[in-house]
Design an enzyme around this catalytic site. Structure first.
Site, PDB file in Angstrom:
ATOM      1  N   GLY A  56       0.814  -1.223   0.000  1.00  0.00           N
ATOM      2  CA  GLY A  56       0.000   0.000   0.000  1.00  0.00           C
ATOM      3  C   GLY A  56       0.838   1.261   0.000  1.00  0.00           C
ATOM      4  N   LEU A 100       3.140   4.120  -2.506  1.00  0.00           N
ATOM      5  CA  LEU A 100       2.706   4.916  -3.659  1.00  0.00           C
ATOM      6  C   LEU A 100       2.466   4.058  -4.901  1.00  0.00           C
ATOM      7  CD1 LEU A 100       4.880   8.133  -3.385  1.00  0.00           C
ATOM      8  CD2 LEU A 100       2.377   8.013  -3.435  1.00  0.00           C
ATOM      9  N   ALA A 101       3.354   3.100  -5.154  1.00  0.00           N
ATOM     10  CA  ALA A 101       3.225   2.303  -6.377  1.00  0.00           C
ATOM     11  C   ALA A 101       1.974   1.432  -6.324  1.00  0.00           C
ATOM     12  CB  ALA A 101       4.473   1.444  -6.576  1.00  0.00           C
ATOM     13  N   SER A 139       3.444   3.571   4.990  1.00  0.00           N
ATOM     14  CA  SER A 139       4.358   2.871   4.083  1.00  0.00           C
ATOM     15  C   SER A 139       5.611   3.709   3.938  1.00  0.00           C
ATOM     16  CB  SER A 139       3.714   2.695   2.706  1.00  0.00           C
ATOM     17  OG  SER A 139       2.563   1.913   2.831  1.00  0.00           O
ATOM     18  N   HIS A 140       6.646   3.048   3.475  1.00  0.00           N
ATOM     19  CA  HIS A 140       7.929   3.711   3.404  1.00  0.00           C
ATOM     20  C   HIS A 140       7.917   4.941   2.495  1.00  0.00           C
ATOM     21  CE1 HIS A 140      12.113   4.266   3.322  1.00  0.00           C
ATOM     22  NE2 HIS A 140      12.121   4.109   2.030  1.00  0.00           N
ATOM     23  N   PHE A 198      19.171  18.385  -8.258  1.00  0.00           N
ATOM     24  CA  PHE A 198      19.446  17.086  -7.640  1.00  0.00           C
ATOM     25  C   PHE A 198      20.672  16.498  -8.339  1.00  0.00           C
ATOM     26  CE2 PHE A 198      16.546  14.221  -5.006  1.00  0.00           C
ATOM     27  CZ  PHE A 198      16.064  15.243  -4.218  1.00  0.00           C
ATOM     28  N   THR A 208       9.977  -8.741   1.322  1.00  0.00           N
ATOM     29  CA  THR A 208       9.137  -9.952   1.306  1.00  0.00           C
ATOM     30  C   THR A 208       8.530 -10.220  -0.068  1.00  0.00           C
ATOM     31  OG1 THR A 208       7.387  -8.579   2.209  1.00  0.00           O
ATOM     32  CG2 THR A 208       8.531 -10.002   3.751  1.00  0.00           C
ATOM     33  N   GLN A 216      21.857   0.635  -3.985  1.00  0.00           N
ATOM     34  CA  GLN A 216      22.310   2.025  -3.864  1.00  0.00           C
ATOM     35  C   GLN A 216      22.658   2.408  -2.421  1.00  0.00           C
ATOM     36  OE1 GLN A 216      19.657   5.800  -4.489  1.00  0.00           O
ATOM     37  NE2 GLN A 216      21.034   5.627  -6.237  1.00  0.00           N
ATOM     38  N   HIS A 259      23.224   5.834  -0.197  1.00  0.00           N
ATOM     39  CA  HIS A 259      22.979   7.280  -0.246  1.00  0.00           C
ATOM     40  C   HIS A 259      24.097   7.985   0.504  1.00  0.00           C
ATOM     41  CE1 HIS A 259      21.114  11.184   0.239  1.00  0.00           C
ATOM     42  NE2 HIS A 259      20.109  10.813  -0.529  1.00  0.00           N
ATOM     43  N   LEU A 285      17.741   9.487   6.746  1.00  0.00           N
ATOM     44  CA  LEU A 285      18.186  10.218   5.558  1.00  0.00           C
ATOM     45  C   LEU A 285      18.222  11.723   5.771  1.00  0.00           C
ATOM     46  CD1 LEU A 285      18.730   9.488   2.439  1.00  0.00           C
ATOM     47  CD2 LEU A 285      16.611  10.715   2.108  1.00  0.00           C
ATOM     48  N   GLU A 335      19.054  14.610  -0.476  1.00  0.00           N
ATOM     49  CA  GLU A 335      19.916  15.184  -1.509  1.00  0.00           C
ATOM     50  C   GLU A 335      19.477  16.618  -1.838  1.00  0.00           C
ATOM     51  OE1 GLU A 335      21.152  12.309  -4.386  1.00  0.00           O
ATOM     52  OE2 GLU A 335      20.536  13.600  -6.025  1.00  0.00           O
ATOM     53  N   ARG A 365      24.774   9.496  -6.957  1.00  0.00           N
ATOM     54  CA  ARG A 365      24.949   9.002  -5.584  1.00  0.00           C
ATOM     55  C   ARG A 365      26.063   7.974  -5.455  1.00  0.00           C
ATOM     56  NH1 ARG A 365      18.567   8.479  -3.925  1.00  0.00           N
ATOM     57  NH2 ARG A 365      18.286  10.724  -3.689  1.00  0.00           N
ATOM     58  N   HIS A 419      20.439   2.491   0.685  1.00  0.00           N
ATOM     59  CA  HIS A 419      19.267   3.357   0.542  1.00  0.00           C
ATOM     60  C   HIS A 419      18.207   2.823  -0.407  1.00  0.00           C
ATOM     61  CE1 HIS A 419      16.997   7.067   0.403  1.00  0.00           C
ATOM     62  NE2 HIS A 419      17.151   7.155  -0.900  1.00  0.00           N
ATOM     63  N   GLU A 429       9.457   0.082  -6.243  1.00  0.00           N
ATOM     64  CA  GLU A 429      10.805  -0.339  -5.859  1.00  0.00           C
ATOM     65  C   GLU A 429      10.941  -1.859  -5.819  1.00  0.00           C
ATOM     66  OE1 GLU A 429      12.409   1.842  -2.522  1.00  0.00           O
ATOM     67  OE2 GLU A 429      14.181   0.547  -2.429  1.00  0.00           O
ATOM     68  N   ARG A 467      20.168   4.530  -9.408  1.00  0.00           N
ATOM     69  CA  ARG A 467      18.975   5.368  -9.558  1.00  0.00           C
ATOM     70  C   ARG A 467      19.339   6.817  -9.279  1.00  0.00           C
ATOM     71  NH1 ARG A 467      15.405   7.866  -6.017  1.00  0.00           N
ATOM     72  NH2 ARG A 467      15.920   6.733  -4.123  1.00  0.00           N
TER      73      ARG A 467
HETATM   74  C1  LIG Z   1      14.359   8.054   3.689  1.00  0.00           C
HETATM   75  C2  LIG Z   1      14.075   7.973   2.232  1.00  0.00           C
HETATM   76  C3  LIG Z   1      13.873   9.118   1.492  1.00  0.00           C
HETATM   77  C4  LIG Z   1      13.580   9.035   0.137  1.00  0.00           C
HETATM   78  N1  LIG Z   1      13.410  10.180  -0.576  1.00  0.00           N
HETATM   79  C5  LIG Z   1      13.119  10.094  -1.896  1.00  0.00           C
HETATM   80  C6  LIG Z   1      12.920  11.268  -2.672  1.00  0.00           C
HETATM   81  O1  LIG Z   1      12.994  12.391  -2.187  1.00  0.00           O
HETATM   82  N2  LIG Z   1      12.626  11.119  -3.990  1.00  0.00           N
HETATM   83  C7  LIG Z   1      12.511   9.901  -4.575  1.00  0.00           C
HETATM   84  O2  LIG Z   1      12.246   9.822  -5.771  1.00  0.00           O
HETATM   85  N3  LIG Z   1      12.685   8.770  -3.848  1.00  0.00           N
HETATM   86  C8  LIG Z   1      12.965   8.830  -2.535  1.00  0.00           C
HETATM   87  N4  LIG Z   1      13.145   7.686  -1.814  1.00  0.00           N
HETATM   88  C9  LIG Z   1      12.809   6.400  -2.433  1.00  0.00           C
HETATM   89  C10 LIG Z   1      11.287   6.218  -2.477  1.00  0.00           C
HETATM   90  O3  LIG Z   1      10.708   6.777  -1.343  1.00  0.00           O
HETATM   91  C11 LIG Z   1      10.875   4.752  -2.534  1.00  0.00           C
HETATM   92  O4  LIG Z   1      11.637   4.079  -3.492  1.00  0.00           O
HETATM   93  C12 LIG Z   1       9.415   4.608  -2.918  1.00  0.00           C
HETATM   94  O5  LIG Z   1       8.600   5.420  -2.114  1.00  0.00           O
HETATM   95  C13 LIG Z   1       8.964   3.162  -2.829  1.00  0.00           C
HETATM   96  O6  LIG Z   1       7.569   3.109  -3.004  1.00  0.00           O
HETATM   97  P1  LIG Z   1       6.830   1.712  -3.169  1.00  0.00           P
HETATM   98  O7  LIG Z   1       5.388   2.004  -3.305  1.00  0.00           O
HETATM   99  O8  LIG Z   1       7.485   0.929  -4.243  1.00  0.00           O
HETATM  100  O9  LIG Z   1       7.122   0.940  -1.809  1.00  0.00           O
HETATM  101  P2  LIG Z   1       6.835   1.330  -0.287  1.00  0.00           P
HETATM  102  O10 LIG Z   1       6.430   2.727  -0.108  1.00  0.00           O
HETATM  103  O11 LIG Z   1       8.017   0.834   0.471  1.00  0.00           O
HETATM  104  O12 LIG Z   1       5.584   0.466   0.072  1.00  0.00           O
HETATM  105  C14 LIG Z   1       5.655  -0.929   0.242  1.00  0.00           C
HETATM  106  C15 LIG Z   1       4.321  -1.420   0.747  1.00  0.00           C
HETATM  107  O13 LIG Z   1       4.309  -2.830   0.744  1.00  0.00           O
HETATM  108  C16 LIG Z   1       3.767  -3.301   1.957  1.00  0.00           C
HETATM  109  N5  LIG Z   1       4.298  -4.650   2.116  1.00  0.00           N
HETATM  110  C17 LIG Z   1       5.592  -5.045   2.134  1.00  0.00           C
HETATM  111  N6  LIG Z   1       5.660  -6.382   2.193  1.00  0.00           N
HETATM  112  C18 LIG Z   1       4.390  -6.828   2.207  1.00  0.00           C
HETATM  113  C19 LIG Z   1       3.805  -8.117   2.247  1.00  0.00           C
HETATM  114  N7  LIG Z   1       4.549  -9.226   2.229  1.00  0.00           N
HETATM  115  N8  LIG Z   1       2.451  -8.226   2.299  1.00  0.00           N
HETATM  116  C20 LIG Z   1       1.672  -7.113   2.300  1.00  0.00           C
HETATM  117  N9  LIG Z   1       2.184  -5.868   2.223  1.00  0.00           N
HETATM  118  C21 LIG Z   1       3.518  -5.746   2.179  1.00  0.00           C
HETATM  119  C22 LIG Z   1       4.152  -2.267   2.972  1.00  0.00           C
HETATM  120  O14 LIG Z   1       3.287  -2.306   4.082  1.00  0.00           O
HETATM  121  C23 LIG Z   1       3.969  -0.984   2.154  1.00  0.00           C
HETATM  122  O15 LIG Z   1       2.611  -0.626   2.176  1.00  0.00           O
HETATM  123  C24 LIG Z   1      13.480   7.776  -0.479  1.00  0.00           C
HETATM  124  C25 LIG Z   1      13.712   6.632   0.258  1.00  0.00           C
HETATM  125  C26 LIG Z   1      14.057   6.733   1.591  1.00  0.00           C
HETATM  126  C27 LIG Z   1      14.437   5.496   2.315  1.00  0.00           C
END
Ligand SMILES: Cc1cc2nc3c(=O)[nH]c(=O)nc-3n(C[C@H](O)[C@H](O)[C@H](O)COP(=O)(O)OP(=O)(O)OC[C@H]3O[C@@H](n4cnc5c(N)ncnc54)[C@H](O)[C@@H]3O)c2cc1C
Length: 648
Positions: free
Chosen positions: A15, A17-18, A44-45, A143, A238, A258, A260, A270, A273, A304, A372, A397, A408
């Site tokens: 859940g 952004l992706a 979420s992260h 950036f 996972t 990567q 950072h 973090l 940047e 980076r 990172h 990701e 990246r």
């Molecule tokens: C501190 C930090 C700062 C960043 N800043 C930037 C930035 O300024 N600009 C930029 O472009 N990128 C940035 N990034 C990278 C970027 O934030 C992430 O790559 C991106 O948000 C990942 O999004 P996602 O939806 O793929 O995964 P996530 O946001 O990590 O979401 C993963 C989801 O999967 C769920 N999940 C995981 N495993 C399971 C499972 N087995 N079953 C059910 N649910 C599960 C989690 O609960 C979560 O909801 C940053 C990263 C970090 C660490």
């Protein structure tokens, strides 16, 4: 939807952004979508993302002349020619749509202010007149690794703003979200994926969800680096792990990890940047701005991988600042001033005061490089369709789509989550429209029984076996110190031996808490073997790749080798196999020929094959390795030769 067997049209595991952007697309097409998440989606992260999101809007003076082709060029160079160039094209073209869509969803983007603006560029104070007619447009900051100012930002809380806005859309559309749930296995027959087995983290029970299409959107695997990561504690990989468990779905480029340059020492939180983008610089213990000498052109804003290596080397050379937690360097934001810190870098201002007790407008910030981002992940075609299993998709990701290759660029990940979420979501919806639900209860019950057997096995163990958290910590030490910023064959061999031992230890580990329900130790133990297997794929991939490319740096093979290694690693782990199998496929059709990135070393081993020959084989070779056909022909979105105009 209750009970041991449940159904939906589209199952989205994750859940962030992706996952949420993908779900919106599936729901908008009329499908029932179910999102699973370990935590409430807004935690979420993605929420932690700080500095910005790249899109070639060309709204401010230093962005003049920017366009998707320049963004494509930066992205491919940043990837050290590891990216799929068609995917990079699609991404760069659609990123502006994603940013404007977020504005529509309610993201409070920082805006251009027409008239005189005060900036810091390469350490110098500069006044620039922003065109009055641009006043109020979405603003952009500099950036690393980019030719233009392109990162759109909401102070230093871009991910927070984006995730809350996208999640509000999910709520508005009435999409079902089940938080505190974890997908622990995919249900498949070796050719098609029909859903996942899910563990309810609130009570420890299992259920199966059968779906027409299943999407892995679980984020990165940074936590295999233990404490040495900027990632959230839930980023345990996972999704990649359950894909690897199928034995048929390959992971791509797992060794591409990567680091950072600027995370807070010692916590690893973090420091975006965006600070360096806004003019902050790095200092060593003598107060020297070493990046000016080492990278005269881009200075602190090289990519980076390049900046992290220079920093690590600086500390190895004894020029770091000693601390009880090891050496660090300084990030100097003082000249930016308090008003700037409290507006455009607000979250950094808070983090520094809360976690190291320092005011960044007055004091230096202790920083060092840390793991990172995971460039590797579930290998997919340009539709987000996983290799090897129909009905399985991956996005964000967690995937290896693959626009990042071996490095990246900052700000390209947030854009990727939203661009690919939208594109892949559409393909997922099409797939769900064209396929009936295959409710194979036999397969589902077998997968459920298997998951429950694993729990029973952990709970039945007794005696004085190893502790799961000690195994985790040992894995982190091995990964950071032997599969880290600088890698060497001898150390990688040691890492593989150590990880092998930890895998054995994991089979003998014993839980301290035997509660079958809400038990974090059990929940972690169930993931541990998967994490160790991911770590092993990273180490094995790194050992096999006898060259240096992007973030993968081999001190025993310091040159990029386009003659032999202009390819992507695919790793599978067959059922019953004691180790993973590595294969290689071409990165994709190459339009921009390999060359110098514009920063870092210009020395490399040139490719000898002609591009025509290389490109002829790509479709055949990728298909041979499990790529499923995409909706549009391979290469159809490449704008061949467009980069020539952009490079003059
Ligand atoms: C501190 C930090 C700062 C960043 N800043 C930037 C930035 O300024 N600009 C930029 O472009 N990128 C940035 N990034 C990278 C970027 O934030 C992430 O790559 C991106 O948000 C990942 O999004 P996602 O939806 O793929 O995964 P996530 O946001 O990590 O979401 C993963 C989801 O999967 C769920 N999940 C995981 N495993 C399971 C499972 N087995 N079953 C059910 N649910 C599960 C989690 O609960 C979560 O909801 C940053 C990263 C970090 C660490």
């Amino acid at each position: 939807m209750t009970g041991r067997l449940q159904t939906t049209d589209v199952l989205i595991i994750g859940g962030g952004l992706a996952g949420e952007r993908c779900a919106i697309e599936a729901a908008a097409a009329g499908h029932e979508a179910l999102i699973l998440s370990l935590v409430p989606p807004r935690r979420s992260h993605s929420c932690a993302a700080q500095g910005g999101m790249q899109a070639s809007l060309a709204n401010c003076a230093k962005a003049a002349g920017d366009n998707p082709t320049v963004h494509f060029l930066d992205t491919v160079r940043g990837s050290d020619w590891g990216a799929d160039q068609e995917v990079a094209t699609i991404f760069a073209e659609e990123a502006p749509i994603a940013v404007r869509e977020l504005a529509h969803f309610g993201v409070p983007w920082s805006r251009v202010r027409g008239g005189k603006n005060h900036y810091f560029i390469k350490g110098e104070e500069v006044d620039i007149d922003e065109a009055l007619e641009n006043d109020g447009l979405i603003g952009q900051r500099d950036f690393g690794g980019t030719a233009k100012w392109r990162a759109c930002y909401a102070a230093a809380g871009t991910g927070h703003a984006a995730l809350y806005a996208v999640d509000s859309e999910v709520v508005r559309l009435g999409i079902t979200v089940r938080d505190r749930t974890e997908a622990v296995a995919l249900i498949h027959d070796g050719g098609r994926c029909i859903g996942a087995v899910v563990r309810d983290l609130r009570n420890g029970s299992h259920f199966a969800v059968m779906a027409k299409a299943t999407v892995i959107a679980t984020g990165g695997y940074g936590r295999i680096y233990g404490q040495y990561t900027s990632n959230a504690t839930i980023n345990e990989g996972t999704g990649a792990s359950i894909a690897l468990d199928t034995g048929v779905v390959p992971l791509g480029n797992m060794e591409a990890v990567q680091f950072h340059p600027t995370t807070l020492s010692p916590s690893g939180i973090l420091v975006t940047e965006g600070c360096r983008g806004d003019g902050a610089y790095l200092l060593d213990k003598n107060g020297d701005r070493f990046m000016v000498e080492l990278e005269p052109e881009k200075q602190e804003l090289a990519s980076r991988d390049v900046v992290s290596r220079h920093m690590q080397q600086r500390m190895r050379d004894g020029l770091g600042i000693d601390s009880p937690y090891g050496p660090h360097l300084w990030l100097d934001c003082r000249h930016l001033g308090e008003e700037h810190m409290r507006t455009k870098l607000l979250e950094v201002w808070d983090i520094c005061r809360d976690f190291v007790g320092r005011d960044p407008a007055k004091e230096l910030i202790p920083v060092r490089p840390t793991q990172h981002y995971s460039m590797g992940g579930v290998r997919v075609n340009k539709d987000g369709q996983a290799y090897g299993l129909a009905g399985l998709f991956a996005v964000g990701e967690a995937s290896c789509w693959d626009m990042h290759g071996f490095n990246r660029l900052g700000g390209n990940s947030l854009s990727e989550t939203l661009v690919s979420g939208r594109i892949v979501g559409r393909r997922v919806a099409e797939y769900a429209s064209g396929h009936a639900l295959r409710a194979d209860t036999g397969l589902a019950f077998a997968a459920l029984a298997d998951a429950e057997r694993k729990v029973a096995d952990w709970l039945a163990r007794s005696g004085a076996g190893p502790n799961v958290y000690e195994i985790r910590d040992a894995m982190g030490e091995t990964m950071m110190h032997k599969v880290g910023i600088f890698r060497h064959g001898d150390e990688l061999q040691e890492a593989i031996a150590e990880l092998g031992q930890l895998l054995d230890d994991c089979d003998n580990a014993v839980l301290r808490c035997k509660d079958p329900g809400v038990n974090p130790e059990l929940a972690f133990a169930l993931r541990l073997k998967g994490m160790l297997r991911l770590a092993m794929t990273v180490a094995k991939g790194a050992l096999a790749r006898t060259e240096s490319r992007g973030a993968h740096f081999r001190s025993d093979y310091p040159l990029r080798n386009d003659r032999e290694w202009l390819n992507r690693t695919l790793v599978r782990w067959g059922a019953g196999d004691s180790e993973p199998t590595l294969r290689y496929e071409p990165t994709g059709i190459i339009d921009l020929p390999p060359g110098h990135r514009g920063y870092g070393s210009d020395e490399r081993i040139e490719m000898t094959e002609t591009l025509e020959n290389h490109n002829e084989d790509v479709l055949h070779e990728q298909t041979r390795h499990g790529r499923l056909a995409s909706t549009e022909d391979m290469g159809s979105r490449l704008r061949r030769g467009a980069w020539k105009a952009a490079t003059g």
